[in-house]
Design an enzyme around this catalytic site. Structure first.
Site, PDB file in Angstrom:
ATOM      1  N   HIS A 134       2.520  -0.525  -3.276  1.00 26.83           N
ATOM      2  CA  HIS A 134       3.947  -0.768  -3.027  1.00 26.83           C
ATOM      3  C   HIS A 134       4.384  -0.156  -1.706  1.00 26.83           C
ATOM      4  O   HIS A 134       4.041   0.996  -1.401  1.00 26.83           O
ATOM      5  CB  HIS A 134       4.776  -0.190  -4.174  1.00 26.83           C
ATOM      6  CG  HIS A 134       4.554  -0.904  -5.483  1.00 26.83           C
ATOM      7  ND1 HIS A 134       3.466  -0.652  -6.277  1.00 26.83           N
ATOM      8  CD2 HIS A 134       5.256  -1.882  -6.092  1.00 26.83           C
ATOM      9  CE1 HIS A 134       3.513  -1.437  -7.348  1.00 26.83           C
ATOM     10  NE2 HIS A 134       4.589  -2.202  -7.256  1.00 26.83           N
ATOM     11  N   ASP A 186       3.924  -4.601  -2.543  1.00 28.38           N
ATOM     12  CA  ASP A 186       5.032  -5.224  -3.251  1.00 28.38           C
ATOM     13  C   ASP A 186       6.370  -4.540  -3.012  1.00 28.38           C
ATOM     14  O   ASP A 186       6.433  -3.350  -2.686  1.00 28.38           O
ATOM     15  CB  ASP A 186       4.756  -5.181  -4.760  1.00 28.38           C
ATOM     16  CG  ASP A 186       3.740  -6.209  -5.206  1.00 28.38           C
ATOM     17  OD1 ASP A 186       2.978  -6.700  -4.350  1.00 28.38           O
ATOM     18  OD2 ASP A 186       3.706  -6.506  -6.407  1.00 28.38           O
TER      19      ASP A 186
END
Ligand SMILES: [Zn+2]
Length: 289
Positions: free
Chosen positions: A255, A108
């Protein structure tokens, strides 16, 4: 004592217990919340770093639902039935499972010029396809990286224009505009990109944001395993959490942007071979293959 006397005594006991319970609850409600409660969440919303932390209590979620934190199905104790795929649903029906025994890694908040190329290189080295949840303004800033992600065969997911954790509380028109603007930025970089998924920043799903993303043809994408790498717990902890909680069907949240992701990159170096040993890994299907 007769049976009826026993029943009566039992009823009295239950009533007294209920009254005591109510008094306890009332007393609890009169005690102010601990001042630190939720402070980390509130503070992080206003920092430049993104993070998919569970939202504050501003987002009560659906009845019985929870946000973010490991779902019951993702807990280590669930390993008893580890051969069963995790087909549970997240908030408002958002996906937490691949729907098969394969697992999916999701990255992400990027693309990021420092970390995304390192993640892409590792995925390529191990021949693993993953899913990237892209922030619109980052796609606009780094179209070359969007093209690299698409060219490598990874799945694209819309992650809002500027990681707006409150997006779900905005008007339907504002949500729609945000999602379309993000898709436009992704397609400006990679015109052939199929954007089959949307992930609400912070997992702060609302009925409206799920409804809007589905209207736009995107599947709401949550997760089952969250090593909270955005909190920079270190590579060892990230690795440990993912290995402990991932089971067949798990969607894993990590992430590739939003702060120092050296721990995530280092964790991947150990996680990729180990996960490949235990599971099949896939990019989430886009409906075109
Ligand atoms: Zn995010």
């Amino acid at each position: 004592m007769s049976a009826s006397t026993l029943r009566a005594a039992g009823m009295v006991t239950l009533v007294v217990a209920a009254l005591l319970g109510s008094a306890y609850a009332l007393g609890r409600s009169l005690v102010p919340d601990h001042p630190d409660r939720g402070a980390g969440v509130a503070a992080s919303i206003h920092t430049p770093h993104y993070g998919d932390q569970p939202p504050s209590t501003e987002f009560p979620g659906p009845p019985g639902g929870g946000y973010g934190g490991p779902s019951p199905d993702a807990s280590p104790s669930a390993s008893d039935d580890a051969r069963q795929p995790d087909d549970s649903e997240g908030p408002y029906g958002a996906r937490t499972s691949t729907g098969s025994t394969r697992i999916a890694l999701t990255f992400d908040d990027g693309p990021d010029p420092q970390w995304t190329p390192q993640v892409l290189a590792l995925l390529k080295e191990y021949g693993v396809k993953a899913t990237f949840c892209i922030v619109g303004e980052n796609a606009e800033s780094h179209p070359d990286l969007v093209r690299s992600i698409v060219a490598d065969g990874h799945t694209i997911c819309n992650h809002s224009w500027n990681h707006d954790i409150s997006l779900g509380k905005r008007s339907p028109a504002a949500i729609r505009d945000d999602l379309l603007r993000t898709n436009d930025a992704i397609r400006a970089a990679a015109p052939d990109a199929r954007i089959a998924y949307f992930r609400q920043p912070g997992g702060a799903w609302t009925y409206q944001v799920v409804s809007t993303c589905e209207d736009l043809g995107m599947t709401p994408l949550h997760w089952a395993v969250d090593p909270t790498d955005w909190q920079v717990p270190g590579a060892a902890k990230i690795t440990q959490t993912v290995l402990a909680e991932t089971r067949p069907g798990s969607i894993v949240l990590m992430h590739d942007a939003g702060g120092d992701r050296s721990g995530t990159v280092e964790a991947l170096q150990r996680l990729l071979p180990e996960l490949m040993h235990r599971f099949q890994l896939e990019a989430l299907p886009t409906g075109t293959t």
